[in-house]
Design an enzyme around this catalytic site. Structure first.
Site, PDB file in Angstrom:
ATOM      1  N   CYS A  11      49.208  40.397  49.061  1.00  9.83           N
ATOM      2  CA  CYS A  11      48.094  40.584  48.118  1.00  9.83           C
ATOM      3  C   CYS A  11      46.832  39.881  48.611  1.00  9.83           C
ATOM      4  O   CYS A  11      46.846  38.681  48.908  1.00  9.83           O
ATOM      5  CB  CYS A  11      48.506  40.058  46.745  1.00  9.83           C
ATOM      6  SG  CYS A  11      47.155  39.997  45.569  1.00  9.83           S
ATOM      7  N   GLY A  99      39.787  52.873  38.629  1.00 13.25           N
ATOM      8  CA  GLY A  99      39.256  52.498  39.937  1.00 13.25           C
ATOM      9  C   GLY A  99      39.670  51.123  40.409  1.00 13.25           C
ATOM     10  O   GLY A  99      38.986  50.528  41.257  1.00 13.25           O
ATOM     11  N   THR A 101      41.086  48.554  42.688  1.00 13.71           N
ATOM     12  CA  THR A 101      41.371  48.612  44.128  1.00 13.71           C
ATOM     13  C   THR A 101      42.214  47.437  44.602  1.00 13.71           C
ATOM     14  O   THR A 101      42.830  47.539  45.662  1.00 13.71           O
ATOM     15  CB  THR A 101      40.065  48.655  44.949  1.00 13.71           C
ATOM     16  OG1 THR A 101      39.282  47.493  44.650  1.00 13.71           O
ATOM     17  CG2 THR A 101      39.267  49.909  44.646  1.00 13.71           C
ATOM     18  N   HIS A 104      45.748  42.724  41.732  1.00 12.63           N
ATOM     19  CA  HIS A 104      45.961  41.349  41.242  1.00 12.63           C
ATOM     20  C   HIS A 104      44.950  41.197  40.111  1.00 12.63           C
ATOM     21  O   HIS A 104      43.744  41.360  40.334  1.00 12.63           O
ATOM     22  CB  HIS A 104      45.711  40.337  42.374  1.00 12.63           C
ATOM     23  CG  HIS A 104      45.900  38.900  41.988  1.00 12.63           C
ATOM     24  ND1 HIS A 104      46.745  38.046  42.679  1.00 12.63           N
ATOM     25  CD2 HIS A 104      45.345  38.150  41.010  1.00 12.63           C
ATOM     26  CE1 HIS A 104      46.708  36.838  42.135  1.00 12.63           C
ATOM     27  NE2 HIS A 104      45.851  36.874  41.119  1.00 12.63           N
ATOM     28  N   HIS A 106      42.142  40.687  37.671  1.00 11.91           N
ATOM     29  CA  HIS A 106      40.860  40.005  37.851  1.00 11.91           C
ATOM     30  C   HIS A 106      39.877  40.501  36.821  1.00 11.91           C
ATOM     31  O   HIS A 106      39.900  41.673  36.425  1.00 11.91           O
ATOM     32  CB  HIS A 106      40.305  40.206  39.262  1.00 11.91           C
ATOM     33  CG  HIS A 106      40.256  41.620  39.739  1.00 11.91           C
ATOM     34  ND1 HIS A 106      41.372  42.305  40.176  1.00 11.91           N
ATOM     35  CD2 HIS A 106      39.219  42.497  39.832  1.00 11.91           C
ATOM     36  CE1 HIS A 106      41.019  43.538  40.537  1.00 11.91           C
ATOM     37  NE2 HIS A 106      39.726  43.676  40.333  1.00 11.91           N
TER      38      HIS A 106
HETATM   39  P1  5GP Z   1      38.474  46.369  41.467  1.00 14.78           P
HETATM   40  O1  5GP Z   1      37.907  47.556  42.203  1.00 14.78           O
HETATM   41  O2  5GP Z   1      39.947  46.203  41.792  1.00 14.78           O
HETATM   42  O3  5GP Z   1      38.184  46.297  40.020  1.00 14.78           O
HETATM   43  O4  5GP Z   1      37.712  45.102  42.076  1.00 14.78           O
HETATM   44  C1  5GP Z   1      37.996  44.563  43.306  1.00 14.78           C
HETATM   45  C2  5GP Z   1      36.761  43.808  43.749  1.00 14.78           C
HETATM   46  O5  5GP Z   1      37.133  42.967  44.824  1.00 14.78           O
HETATM   47  C3  5GP Z   1      35.626  44.690  44.255  1.00 14.78           C
HETATM   48  O6  5GP Z   1      34.470  44.481  43.464  1.00 14.78           O
HETATM   49  C4  5GP Z   1      35.444  44.255  45.708  1.00 14.78           C
HETATM   50  O7  5GP Z   1      34.093  44.223  46.113  1.00 14.78           O
HETATM   51  C5  5GP Z   1      36.067  42.873  45.723  1.00 14.78           C
HETATM   52  N1  5GP Z   1      36.619  42.494  47.003  1.00 14.78           N
HETATM   53  C6  5GP Z   1      37.427  43.244  47.809  1.00 14.78           C
HETATM   54  N2  5GP Z   1      37.779  42.549  48.908  1.00 14.78           N
HETATM   55  C7  5GP Z   1      37.175  41.331  48.800  1.00 14.78           C
HETATM   56  C8  5GP Z   1      37.158  40.169  49.628  1.00 14.78           C
HETATM   57  O8  5GP Z   1      37.772  40.113  50.694  1.00 14.78           O
HETATM   58  N3  5GP Z   1      36.436  39.108  49.191  1.00 14.78           N
HETATM   59  C9  5GP Z   1      35.732  39.131  48.014  1.00 14.78           C
HETATM   60  N4  5GP Z   1      35.045  38.038  47.681  1.00 14.78           N
HETATM   61  N5  5GP Z   1      35.736  40.204  47.192  1.00 14.78           N
HETATM   62  C10 5GP Z   1      36.446  41.289  47.583  1.00 14.78           C
HETATM   63 ZN    ZN Z   2      48.132  38.523  44.116  1.00 16.85          ZN
END
Ligand code: 5GP
Ligand code: ZN
Length: 120
Positions: A11, A99, A101, A104, A106
């Protein structure tokens, strides 16, 4: 280097919590970790994650609800410390239709700009 209480080796956010992948830390305590999003979608864009691998909102239950409540106390504290007096948005994408991605749990804190009324 932070301890993660119960992590998943594959993860991305568990690796960030452990310090195996660098991040810009905003806040940390024994239960959660907050850092700046690598691809900010607002002037302030912070992610708050639990130090236990919970895949998404869909896995919130009676066993971890106190942890999730604590995360919202932390969200309010971070927003005050970041000076988001004008307001902010807290978002958690859950599953593919939303969406998500990174699997985990957050919470995105987005602020520093007047946002549109539409949320989807
Ligand atoms: P989701 O799309 O799952 O709601 O949000 C995942 C978020 O993680 C995205 O806004 C993306 O920019 C952020 N993210 C992905 N990889 C990394 C990383 O390696 N470091 C940081 N600081 N943010 C990340
Ligand atoms: Zn995790």
């Amino acid at each position: 280097m932070s301890d993660v209480l119960n992590y998943d080796d594959n993860c991305l956010f568990c690796k960030i919590i452990k310090g195996d992948i660098p991040s810009t830390k905003v806040y940390e305590d024994h239960l959660c970790y907050a850092f700046r999003d690598i691809n900010p979608q607002a002037p302030t864009h912070i992610l708050v994650v639990p130090k236990v691998h919970i895949p998404s909102v869909a896995e919130i239950d009676g066993k971890n609800e106190a942890l999730v409540g604590h995360m919202f106390t932390v969200i309010a504290r971070i927003a005050r410390e970041e000076g988001l007096e004008g307001g902010y948005r807290v978002i958690s994408n859950c599953g593919p239709d939303a969406g998500q991605t990174v699997p985990h749990l957050h919470f995105h804190i987005l602020g520093g700009v007047k946002m549109g009324e539409r949320m989807a």
